[in-house]
Design an enzyme around this catalytic site. Sequence first.
Site, PDB file in Angstrom:
ATOM      1  CE  LYS A 183      14.010  -6.540   4.420  1.00 47.59           C
ATOM      2  NZ  LYS A 183      14.235  -5.580   5.385  1.00 47.59           N
ATOM      3  NE  ARG A 241       2.864  -5.446   5.739  1.00 45.02           N
ATOM      4  CZ  ARG A 241       4.142  -4.698   6.163  1.00 45.02           C
ATOM      5  NH1 ARG A 241       3.761  -3.951   7.514  1.00 45.02           N
ATOM      6  NH2 ARG A 241       5.599  -4.332   4.992  1.00 45.02           N
ATOM      7  NE  ARG A 282       3.082  -2.285   1.546  1.00 49.40           N
ATOM      8  CZ  ARG A 282       3.865  -3.344   1.553  1.00 49.40           C
ATOM      9  NH1 ARG A 282       4.356  -2.533   2.946  1.00 49.40           N
ATOM     10  NH2 ARG A 282       4.458  -3.978   2.022  1.00 49.40           N
ATOM     11  NE  ARG A 338      12.915   3.856  -2.594  1.00 49.53           N
ATOM     12  CZ  ARG A 338      13.534   5.055  -1.421  1.00 49.53           C
ATOM     13  NH1 ARG A 338      13.574   4.489  -0.248  1.00 49.53           N
ATOM     14  NH2 ARG A 338      12.620   5.969  -2.384  1.00 49.53           N
ATOM     15  CG  ASP A 379       5.404  -6.337   3.136  1.00 43.42           C
ATOM     16  OD1 ASP A 379       5.315  -6.443   3.383  1.00 43.42           O
ATOM     17  OD2 ASP A 379       6.898  -5.856   3.168  1.00 43.42           O
ATOM     18  CD  GLU A 413      10.912  -6.669   3.486  1.00 44.48           C
ATOM     19  OE1 GLU A 413      10.105  -6.495   4.851  1.00 44.48           O
ATOM     20  OE2 GLU A 413      11.797  -6.012   2.677  1.00 44.48           O
ATOM     21  CG  ASN A 435       7.366  -6.296   7.043  1.00 44.21           C
ATOM     22  OD1 ASN A 435       8.226  -5.842   7.730  1.00 44.21           O
ATOM     23  ND2 ASN A 435       6.520  -6.697   6.318  1.00 44.21           N
TER      24      ASN A 435
END
Length: 330
Positions: free
Chosen positions: A130, A215, A230, A238, A278, A286, A288
């Site tokens: 994050k 992603r 997504r 979300r 992201d 983000e 990841n």
Amino acid sequence: MKKKQNLKIGIVMDSIKFIKIEKDSSFAILLEAQARQHELYYIEINDLYLRKGQSYATAKIIEVQKKEKNYFNIIKKKDMSLNELDVILMRKDPPFNTEFIYATYILERAEEKGLLVINKPKSLRDCNEKIFISWFSKFTADTLVTRQLLKIYDFWKEKKDIIVKPLDEMGGKNIFRIKKNDPNFSVIIETLTQYENKYCMVQTYLPEVKNGDKRILIINGKPIPWCLARIPKCGETRANLAAGGIGKVQKLSNEDWEIANYLGPVLKKKGLILVGLDIIGNKLTEINVTSPTCICEIESKKNISITGDLINYIEKKIYKKRLSNDSNSF
């Protein structure tokens, strides 16, 4: 020409007994490695240990197959030095807690003695998924990281529509959208910060999420040209697949390429070989680095092998090292 030898590939992950093989990225990597005749060593975080400064694991040599109810088989269990392996993939899912950090120390001891670890243990500790976006603020929405209730309150009053999330979770867990005049503001913030005892991240809500939280996968600094958007299900904020989001494979946009190409060399330099960005709209949300997913969803729709790119990188790295060692022995 000397024949290339098979590799011993270790993977640290959560229990293989509970994965969904049709979408588990770690399992897809194992399948690709096995298809190339490499030997697989499955390790859970509880299996790692140190003794006299040496890193060890109680590892299981496994075989895998794409059969829903019989997808792995344990061939042998052995206690071994991690430096008997050629490479180890650290794919333990968050939460990113002290136990995870301790595991990276164990992996780092093996790395110092020559083991290739993906992703680099130090960078796993340094680059919180994050907070790390703050190093690239020109690509992000307005973001606040704090424990202070008043700071969050002021941010909310200014933006009127915000996303609040913990720094150590994944899959959409404990992510809240707080709209203007939401009567639950105080209880949400008190819970997430544990009454100002825990940091959380606060971001401007991005309405572009309705078109997908993208992603984007990067391997050794190079972006994969297809991403998984997504899309949140109806009535849900979300977009995570774990939270019911629907995945749509699509080409990277010009803005996606700009962000991914900018970050790629930075990630490569830090030894972050497999990374998932992201992006919502044109904003980075983000980075990841622990166990990025969505490999299966992209590979199932497009004629590309992301797992193949990763194993290619590993093979090239190890075979080059072996060649160098052979040359130095003369």
